[in-house]
Design a protein around this motif. Structure first.
Motif, PDB file in Angstrom:
ATOM      1  N   MET A  43       4.231  40.446  31.841  1.00  0.00           N
ATOM      2  CA  MET A  43       2.950  40.525  31.126  1.00  0.00           C
ATOM      3  C   MET A  43       2.402  39.130  30.852  1.00  0.00           C
ATOM      4  SD  MET A  43       3.593  43.594  28.362  1.00  0.00           S
ATOM      5  CE  MET A  43       2.039  43.310  27.522  1.00  0.00           C
ATOM      6  N   VAL A  44       3.269  38.224  30.388  1.00  0.00           N
ATOM      7  CA  VAL A  44       2.834  36.853  30.107  1.00  0.00           C
ATOM      8  C   VAL A  44       2.395  36.176  31.410  1.00  0.00           C
ATOM      9  CG1 VAL A  44       3.619  34.554  29.405  1.00  0.00           C
ATOM     10  CG2 VAL A  44       4.175  36.541  27.997  1.00  0.00           C
ATOM     11  N   ALA A  45       3.191  36.342  32.470  1.00  0.00           N
ATOM     12  CA  ALA A  45       2.850  35.720  33.750  1.00  0.00           C
ATOM     13  C   ALA A  45       1.499  36.215  34.257  1.00  0.00           C
ATOM     14  CB  ALA A  45       3.949  35.991  34.773  1.00  0.00           C
ATOM     15  N   LYS A  46       1.261  37.501  34.161  1.00  0.00           N
ATOM     16  CA  LYS A  46      -0.007  38.065  34.631  1.00  0.00           C
ATOM     17  C   LYS A  46      -1.183  37.538  33.801  1.00  0.00           C
ATOM     18  CE  LYS A  46      -2.473  42.360  35.483  1.00  0.00           C
ATOM     19  NZ  LYS A  46      -2.525  43.794  35.271  1.00  0.00           N
ATOM     20  N   ALA A  47      -1.022  37.514  32.472  1.00  0.00           N
ATOM     21  CA  ALA A  47      -2.100  37.021  31.606  1.00  0.00           C
ATOM     22  C   ALA A  47      -2.390  35.552  31.897  1.00  0.00           C
ATOM     23  CB  ALA A  47      -1.726  37.222  30.138  1.00  0.00           C
ATOM     24  N   GLY A  48      -1.342  34.772  32.115  1.00  0.00           N
ATOM     25  CA  GLY A  48      -1.529  33.359  32.424  1.00  0.00           C
ATOM     26  C   GLY A  48      -2.244  33.154  33.749  1.00  0.00           C
ATOM     27  N   GLU A  49      -1.827  33.905  34.746  1.00  0.00           N
ATOM     28  CA  GLU A  49      -2.474  33.801  36.056  1.00  0.00           C
ATOM     29  C   GLU A  49      -3.940  34.212  35.972  1.00  0.00           C
ATOM     30  OE1 GLU A  49       0.113  36.157  38.492  1.00  0.00           O
ATOM     31  OE2 GLU A  49       1.629  34.570  38.601  1.00  0.00           O
ATOM     32  N   GLU A  50      -4.227  35.260  35.202  1.00  0.00           N
ATOM     33  CA  GLU A  50      -5.618  35.699  35.031  1.00  0.00           C
ATOM     34  C   GLU A  50      -6.450  34.643  34.319  1.00  0.00           C
ATOM     35  OE1 GLU A  50      -5.307  39.521  33.115  1.00  0.00           O
ATOM     36  OE2 GLU A  50      -4.824  40.539  34.999  1.00  0.00           O
ATOM     37  N   GLY A  94      -6.012  31.538  34.855  1.00  0.00           N
ATOM     38  CA  GLY A  94      -6.061  30.394  35.754  1.00  0.00           C
ATOM     39  C   GLY A  94      -4.990  29.350  35.485  1.00  0.00           C
ATOM     40  N   ALA A  95      -3.957  29.729  34.745  1.00  0.00           N
ATOM     41  CA  ALA A  95      -2.905  28.782  34.378  1.00  0.00           C
ATOM     42  C   ALA A  95      -1.758  28.802  35.383  1.00  0.00           C
ATOM     43  CB  ALA A  95      -2.368  29.112  32.985  1.00  0.00           C
ATOM     44  N   GLU A  96      -1.039  27.697  35.431  1.00  0.00           N
ATOM     45  CA  GLU A  96       0.218  27.623  36.177  1.00  0.00           C
ATOM     46  C   GLU A  96       1.316  28.152  35.250  1.00  0.00           C
ATOM     47  OE1 GLU A  96       3.361  24.284  37.873  1.00  0.00           O
ATOM     48  OE2 GLU A  96       1.422  23.644  37.102  1.00  0.00           O
ATOM     49  N   ILE A  97       2.141  29.065  35.739  1.00  0.00           N
ATOM     50  CA  ILE A  97       3.216  29.646  34.935  1.00  0.00           C
ATOM     51  C   ILE A  97       4.485  28.838  35.177  1.00  0.00           C
ATOM     52  CG2 ILE A  97       4.533  31.729  34.426  1.00  0.00           C
ATOM     53  CD1 ILE A  97       1.432  31.839  33.906  1.00  0.00           C
ATOM     54  N   VAL A  98       5.086  28.348  34.084  1.00  0.00           N
ATOM     55  CA  VAL A  98       6.304  27.546  34.175  1.00  0.00           C
ATOM     56  C   VAL A  98       7.396  28.231  33.355  1.00  0.00           C
ATOM     57  CG1 VAL A  98       7.348  25.287  33.792  1.00  0.00           C
ATOM     58  CG2 VAL A  98       4.908  25.458  34.378  1.00  0.00           C
ATOM     59  N   PRO A  99       8.346  28.892  34.017  1.00  0.00           N
ATOM     60  CA  PRO A  99       9.434  29.525  33.275  1.00  0.00           C
ATOM     61  C   PRO A  99      10.421  28.472  32.770  1.00  0.00           C
ATOM     62  CG  PRO A  99       9.723  29.888  35.630  1.00  0.00           C
ATOM     63  CD  PRO A  99       8.429  29.150  35.459  1.00  0.00           C
ATOM     64  N   ILE A 100      10.685  28.483  31.484  1.00  0.00           N
ATOM     65  CA  ILE A 100      11.622  27.544  30.863  1.00  0.00           C
ATOM     66  C   ILE A 100      12.890  28.310  30.429  1.00  0.00           C
ATOM     67  CG2 ILE A 100      12.009  25.925  28.961  1.00  0.00           C
ATOM     68  CD1 ILE A 100       9.914  24.909  30.928  1.00  0.00           C
ATOM     69  N   CYS A 101      12.719  29.419  29.752  1.00  0.00           N
ATOM     70  CA  CYS A 101      13.904  30.167  29.292  1.00  0.00           C
ATOM     71  C   CYS A 101      14.628  30.755  30.501  1.00  0.00           C
ATOM     72  CB  CYS A 101      13.541  31.235  28.262  1.00  0.00           C
ATOM     73  SG  CYS A 101      12.888  32.791  28.906  1.00  0.00           S
ATOM     74  N   SER A 102      15.943  30.873  30.374  1.00  0.00           N
ATOM     75  CA  SER A 102      16.759  31.288  31.511  1.00  0.00           C
ATOM     76  C   SER A 102      16.371  32.667  32.041  1.00  0.00           C
ATOM     77  CB  SER A 102      18.240  31.257  31.134  1.00  0.00           C
ATOM     78  OG  SER A 102      18.497  32.136  30.055  1.00  0.00           O
ATOM     79  N   TYR A 103      15.964  33.565  31.160  1.00  0.00           N
ATOM     80  CA  TYR A 103      15.597  34.899  31.641  1.00  0.00           C
ATOM     81  C   TYR A 103      14.299  34.856  32.449  1.00  0.00           C
ATOM     82  CZ  TYR A 103      14.954  39.831  32.122  1.00  0.00           C
ATOM     83  OH  TYR A 103      14.780  41.076  32.678  1.00  0.00           O
ATOM     84  N   ALA A 104      13.322  34.103  31.974  1.00  0.00           N
ATOM     85  CA  ALA A 104      12.064  33.979  32.724  1.00  0.00           C
ATOM     86  C   ALA A 104      12.299  33.321  34.079  1.00  0.00           C
ATOM     87  CB  ALA A 104      11.033  33.195  31.906  1.00  0.00           C
ATOM     88  N   VAL A 105      13.204  32.340  34.126  1.00  0.00           N
ATOM     89  CA  VAL A 105      13.550  31.713  35.403  1.00  0.00           C
ATOM     90  C   VAL A 105      14.124  32.770  36.346  1.00  0.00           C
ATOM     91  CG1 VAL A 105      15.132  30.076  36.510  1.00  0.00           C
ATOM     92  CG2 VAL A 105      13.894  29.398  34.448  1.00  0.00           C
ATOM     93  N   ASN A 165      -3.031  22.976  31.590  1.00  0.00           N
ATOM     94  CA  ASN A 165      -3.262  24.141  32.448  1.00  0.00           C
ATOM     95  C   ASN A 165      -1.962  24.899  32.729  1.00  0.00           C
ATOM     96  OD1 ASN A 165      -4.973  25.831  34.025  1.00  0.00           O
ATOM     97  ND2 ASN A 165      -4.153  24.872  35.865  1.00  0.00           N
ATOM     98  N   GLN A 166      -0.944  24.671  31.915  1.00  0.00           N
ATOM     99  CA  GLN A 166       0.338  25.341  32.122  1.00  0.00           C
ATOM    100  C   GLN A 166       0.666  26.253  30.946  1.00  0.00           C
ATOM    101  OE1 GLN A 166       3.006  21.961  32.564  1.00  0.00           O
ATOM    102  NE2 GLN A 166       2.988  22.223  34.777  1.00  0.00           N
ATOM    103  N   TRP A 167       1.253  27.400  31.285  1.00  0.00           N
ATOM    104  CA  TRP A 167       1.852  28.282  30.283  1.00  0.00           C
ATOM    105  C   TRP A 167       3.355  28.188  30.476  1.00  0.00           C
ATOM    106  CZ3 TRP A 167      -0.769  33.593  29.101  1.00  0.00           C
ATOM    107  CH2 TRP A 167      -2.110  33.392  28.749  1.00  0.00           C
ATOM    108  N   LEU A 168       4.054  27.632  29.491  1.00  0.00           N
ATOM    109  CA  LEU A 168       5.499  27.466  29.552  1.00  0.00           C
ATOM    110  C   LEU A 168       6.162  28.634  28.822  1.00  0.00           C
ATOM    111  CD1 LEU A 168       4.063  24.499  29.280  1.00  0.00           C
ATOM    112  CD2 LEU A 168       6.419  23.748  29.294  1.00  0.00           C
ATOM    113  N   ILE A 169       6.875  29.460  29.563  1.00  0.00           N
ATOM    114  CA  ILE A 169       7.570  30.597  28.950  1.00  0.00           C
ATOM    115  C   ILE A 169       8.868  30.064  28.360  1.00  0.00           C
ATOM    116  CG2 ILE A 169       8.581  32.867  29.301  1.00  0.00           C
ATOM    117  CD1 ILE A 169       6.611  33.272  31.609  1.00  0.00           C
TER     118      ILE A 169
END
Length: 81
Positions: free
Chosen positions: A57-64, A66-77, A32-36
C-alpha cells in the motif's frame, strides 16, 4: 473484520481490527524519496499476509505520488527486493 487504511498524515499505512490498530507500515519522506522504515503486525495476526499488504500500500501510494520507494526495514526489503 480487518480494515486497511492509507494514513498520509501519519506517513503510514495501517490496519485495524474492529477499530483497534493491529499493524502499521511507516515511511519518511526525504525529497523525492519515500523511505519505508518500519513494518509491524501484532504476533497473533501473523502469517496472514497483512504486513505484505501494508508495505505494498505504501509503495503504491508513493509511486502514485511520483516518489522513489526506498525500502529500509528488513521486511520491506524482502517484499520489494
Amino acid at each position: 473484520m480487518l480494515h486497511f487504511e492509507c494514513e498520509p498524515q501519519n506517513q503510514s499505512s495501517a490496519v485495524y481490527d474492529d477499530g483497534s490498530l493491529i499493524g502499521v507500515c511507516e515511511y519518511q519522506i526525504r525529497g523525492n524519496q519515500w523511505l519505508i522504515t518500519h513494518t509491524e503486525v501484532l504476533p497473533q495476526y501473523g502469517g496472514q499476509g497483512i504486513a505484505r499488504k501494508l508495505v505494498l500500500m505504501v509503495a503504491k501510494a508513493g509511486e502514485e505520488a511520483g516518489a522513489e520507494i526506498v525500502p529500509i526495514c528488513s521486511y520491506a526489503v524482502k517484499v520489494l527486493g
